[in-house]
Design an enzyme around this catalytic site. Structure first.
Site, PDB file in Angstrom:
ATOM      1  CD  GLU A 186       3.438  -2.912   4.703  1.00  0.00           C
ATOM      2  OE1 GLU A 186       2.666  -2.002   4.358  1.00  0.00           O
ATOM      3  OE2 GLU A 186       4.478  -2.698   5.334  1.00  0.00           O
ATOM      4  CD  GLU A 255       8.354  -2.550   3.309  1.00  0.00           C
ATOM      5  OE1 GLU A 255       8.053  -1.580   4.049  1.00  0.00           O
ATOM      6  OE2 GLU A 255       7.668  -2.896   2.325  1.00  0.00           O
TER       7      GLU A 255
END
Length: 843
Positions: A186, A255
């Site tokens: 991320e 995710e």
């Protein structure tokens, strides 16, 4: 001559490229194209789930992996936890619940693949985002940017893990289960903050990873500019809108958030199974080919591994397998049915892009076709409020609000995301009988001590610089001289002590007596203590116990964020007005005396005198309590009910269960929650006004048959007599099934030609292991209302609704009942679409 020579050279170059690609395609078994990850040349729709090995125990791993496989998963995804594997620089640990190789080999034995997210930054609500704290103290280091010292350490650890996997032949290119690896985590939003240094770091990280030659693709999540050949992937509650940065990369979702984490002081989030299934079906219909549930089993933040700060010890995440390793129904079963439906569509899905056609204002169809004639359709209704009746290929279909129907043959509905065929399980925590309760002994922690480990200096220290995170606790102690002429000694208007702290919690002691406490939250970790304190003439000792509740795991340069009392510390209301104590001499002590004595261990616990019986004080701050107990019979998961306690830590046989804080009540609003409409982490929540976490998981493998040592350190002052051992068991199971609800068995029977008309759906009810259905609490075929645990009859009800369940289910562990009028004494309202709601008690 020159021309022909150039042609010859060009031909050799082309031949060389062709030969290289041919050799690669033979030896490298994992690759990708625009449509999907390919394994041995075959495009695959891959369903994955996150299970983090340190958040459970090696004894739990085989069962968790098996339940994931039964739930329809192809892949297990896990982070690699750097601070667990290299707790001090150069000293490695790969044992116990950090035995990464064992975990991967177990996944392989189950016939599943692995996605290894090396990071080594992982976020994950894990202490310091997975970084070891010693990393912060390397000279000249700056985390996650174009910084030489950081890149050298990151490369060294990444290389260590890759070489370890290669040595065990665990990459798919070596015949092992690892088909994907992730570098960084991320970083996109962070790169934006870092500017040019961030961009350079991204390029370096990708190049470094690819250069390690794993023979499998690398991914970067939330990284729109992931350099080739690295695949950029999506994380979020929904990812159907996402497209990779190059047309030749597959659309991957690393995710898919199954719920959200719990923080101390926060309500407990949950995500309806219908919406989670809807989000996955939306992603697949838009050309997605890899979906990973984060989390599939969340588990437990044992010890001091929780980050945040203020992340709870439970990392349940409302995952399909709960913290204790039990199936969360209906989520697990509803997703299992979804995966089977998707797999039926796989031949058409991997063949190319869908054709999209409008079926109404909020309705559309995505149709996939293969050259061999396979056809699959996804019919979507995006309206969160109303049903839609649509026509597709000259047939009529009813679509519930906010749902997708899956048609593996472009004709028959096999699954709808809003129609749950799986049972609903309601769980209970059952106290384990303890004759006479737990016999507690107590030992009081010292509030002031000039021990060998204390040191003195002028001014206030940042906490982590002092503790290096070896303990949650740091004592700040100073003396204050009060003259006999002070006015407050006559008036009783005590001076106000003000303490400003960067976090996270604080206990204030004046002359050894607790004067009060203060604490922050995940959103606002900083805190201020400000209240009148009882001082006497002469020398007064002010002892401030500063407490960390996990280190930050996300944010720009979080390694530079502060913890502890940075001041100012002032006394206001003296004859002189305000006195600043910030730059006085302060003495510091890292950790508690009980920690130094190892009171939580078998040897340490016997090294001091403990008070017993009537001498065990309740509601006493800074107290160590110990007792022994025998392991409960049976295999049901075990937990400690800490509802009577304030805040502290728990150890069983020397192993740290984690931080407990039931006194921190959940704030916010918890109401009823409709699955329909866009989900976010604040939409569906429970436990408002109650403890954010009351029960704390104790793994069976930590227990001996008898004489288990339980040690509790209580900071605030709780009542240990209220602590009890509980078993987690199924209380009751329910089902809500509509007549003519789509189901897989019906589709398979019709597709194979075994039946020529639709089959009625069945309700399946199953209690936990070694349990039986003891009674039928509710049953109604017609128009029942309410939800599991609080059903009620509607205006239409078949009066013999109970009979079939009394006959077929009571006394059994498992039963099936066909949802058909003749099972319940006939059709109570012929012109109305009916459903069956049932709840049975397990015991």
């Amino acid at each position: 001559m020159a021309m022909s020579l150039r042609h010859l050279i060009m031909w050799n170059v082309v031949f060389g490229v062709l030969l290289a690609s041919w050799i690669c395609s033979v030896s490298a078994s994992v690759s990708y194209d625009r449509r999907a990850i390919t394994i041995n040349g075959h495009r695959r729709i891959l369903i994955s789930g996150s299970i983090h090995y340190p958040r459970s125990t090696p004894e739990m791993w085989p069962d968790l992996i098996q339940k994931a496989k039964q739930g329809g998963l192809d892949v297990i995804q896990t982070y690699v936890f750097w601070n667990g594997h290299e707790p001090s620089q150069g000293k490695y640990y790969f044992e116990g619940n950090y035995d990464l190789v064992k975990f991967i080999k177990l996944v392989n034995q189950a016939g599943l693949y692995v996605h290894l997210r090396i990071g080594p930054y992982i976020c994950a609500e894990w202490n310091f985002g997975g970084f070891p704290v010693w990393l912060k103290y390397i000279p000249g280091i700056s985390f996650r940017t174009d910084n030489g010292p950081f890149k050298a350490q990151m490369q060294r650890f990444t290389q260590k893990i890759v070489n370890m996997m290669k040595a065990e032949r665990l990459f798919e290119s070596q015949g092992g289960p690892i088909i994907l690896s992730q570098i960084e985590n991320e970083y996109g939003p962070m790169e934006y903050e870092m500017g040019a240094h961030g961009k350079a770091y991204t390029q370096w990280a990708a190049k470094m990873a690819v250069g390690l030659g794993t023979g499998v693709p690398w991914v970067m999540c939330k990284q729109d500019d992931a350099p080739d050949p690295v695949i950029n992937t999506c994380n979020g509650f929904y990812c159907d809108y996402f497209s990779p940065n190059k047309a030749y990369k597959p659309k991957m979702w690393t995710e898919a958030w199954t719920g959200w984490y719990t923080e101390f002081g926060g309500a407990v989030p949950y995500r309806p199974a219908e919406d989670l299934a809807f989000s996955v079906a939306r992603f697949i219909q838009k050309g997605g080919s890899f979906v990973n549930y984060y989390m599939y089993h969340g588990g437990t933040n044992f010890g001091r591994t929780a980050g945040g700060p203020f992340i709870a010890t439970s990392y349940d995440y409302d995952a399909p397998i709960d913290e204790y390793g039990l199936l969360r129904q209906p989520k697990w079963g509803h997703l299992k049915d979804l995966h089977r439906a998707i797999k039926l569509c796989e031949p058409a899905l991997v063949s190319g892009d869908p054709t999209v056609m409008s079926l109404g204002n909020y309705q559309e169809a995505h149709v996939f076709k293969s050259k061999s004639g396979a056809c699959a359709a996804f019919l979507a209704n995006y309206n969160p409020r109303s049903f839609a009746k649509v026509t597709f290929q000259n047939m009529h279909y009813n679509l519930p609000p906010w749902s997708i129907s899956i048609l593996p043959d472009c004709k028959n509905t096999v699954y709808n995301t809003a129609r749950v065929g799986a049972q609903i399980s309601r769980m209970k925590m059952v106290p384990v009988p303890m004759h006479g309760g737990l016999p507690w002994q107590a030992y009081n922690e010292e509030t002031t001590s000039e021990s060998d480990s204390s040191f003195t200096m002028a001014g206030l220290l940042e906490q982590i610089n002092a503790t290096r995170d070896t303990s949650d606790y740091l004592w700040y102690t100073t003396d204050v001289k009060i003259d006999r002429s002070e006015g407050f000694l006559k008036t009783g208007n005590y001076p106000v002590l003000s303490v400003l702290s960067a976090g996270h919690a604080l206990h204030v002691f004046i002359n050894g007596q607790l004067a009060g406490n203060a604490y922050g939250s995940l959103e606002f970790p900083k805190l201020t203590f400000s209240q009148g304190v009882k001082l006497r003439a002469g020398i007064n000792t002010i002892s401030l116990l500063s407490i960390a509740v996990g280190l930050p795991n996300v944010g720009p340069h979080f390694e530079t964020w502060n913890t502890g009392i940075l001041g100012p510390v002032t006394l206001n209301g003296l004859n002189e007005g305000k006195r600043d104590l910030s730059w006085q001499k302060w003495s510091y002590k890292v950790g508690l005396k009980g920690e130094a004595l190892n009171l939580h261990s078998l040897s340490g616990a016997s090294s001091v005198e403990w008070a017993e019986g009537s001498l065990v004080a309740r509601r006493q701050p800074l107290t160590w309590y110990k007792t022994t107990f025998n392991a409960p019979a049976g295999n049901s998961p075990v937990a400690l009910d800490m509802g009577s306690m304030g805040k502290g830590q728990i150890w069983i046989n020397g192993q740290n269960v984690g931080r407990y804080w039931p006194e921190y009540k959940a704030s916010g609003s918890c109401g009823s929650c409709d699955y329909a409409g866009t989900y976010n982490e604040n939409k569906c929540r429970s436990n408002c006004g109650e403890a954010s976490q009351r029960w704390y998981h104790v793994p069976h493998s930590w227990l001996k048959p008898s004489g288990n040592l339980l040690v509790v350190f209580e900071e605030w002052g709780g009542d240990p007599n209220g602590i009890s051992l509980v078993r987690r068991e199924v209380d009751s199971v329910c089902a809500d099934i509509f007549e003519w609800q789509p189901n897989l068995v019906n589709y398979q029977m019709q597709a194979s030609g075994k039946v020529n008309k639709p089959l009625r759906p069945k309700v399946h009810l199953e209690c936990g292991p070694r349990q039986k259905i003891s009674s039928v609490k509710f049953a109604s075929f017609g128009t029942p209302e309410g939800t599991c645990g609080s059903y009620r009859q509607g205006s239409c009800h078949a009066f013999h609704s109970y009979d079939a369940f009394q006959r077929l289910c009571v006394g059994q562990n498992f039963c099936s009942v066909t949802v058909a009028p003749q099972m319940f004494g006939g059709d109570p309202c012929p012109s109305i679409m009916k459903k069956l709601s049932v709840e049975v008690i397990c015991s």
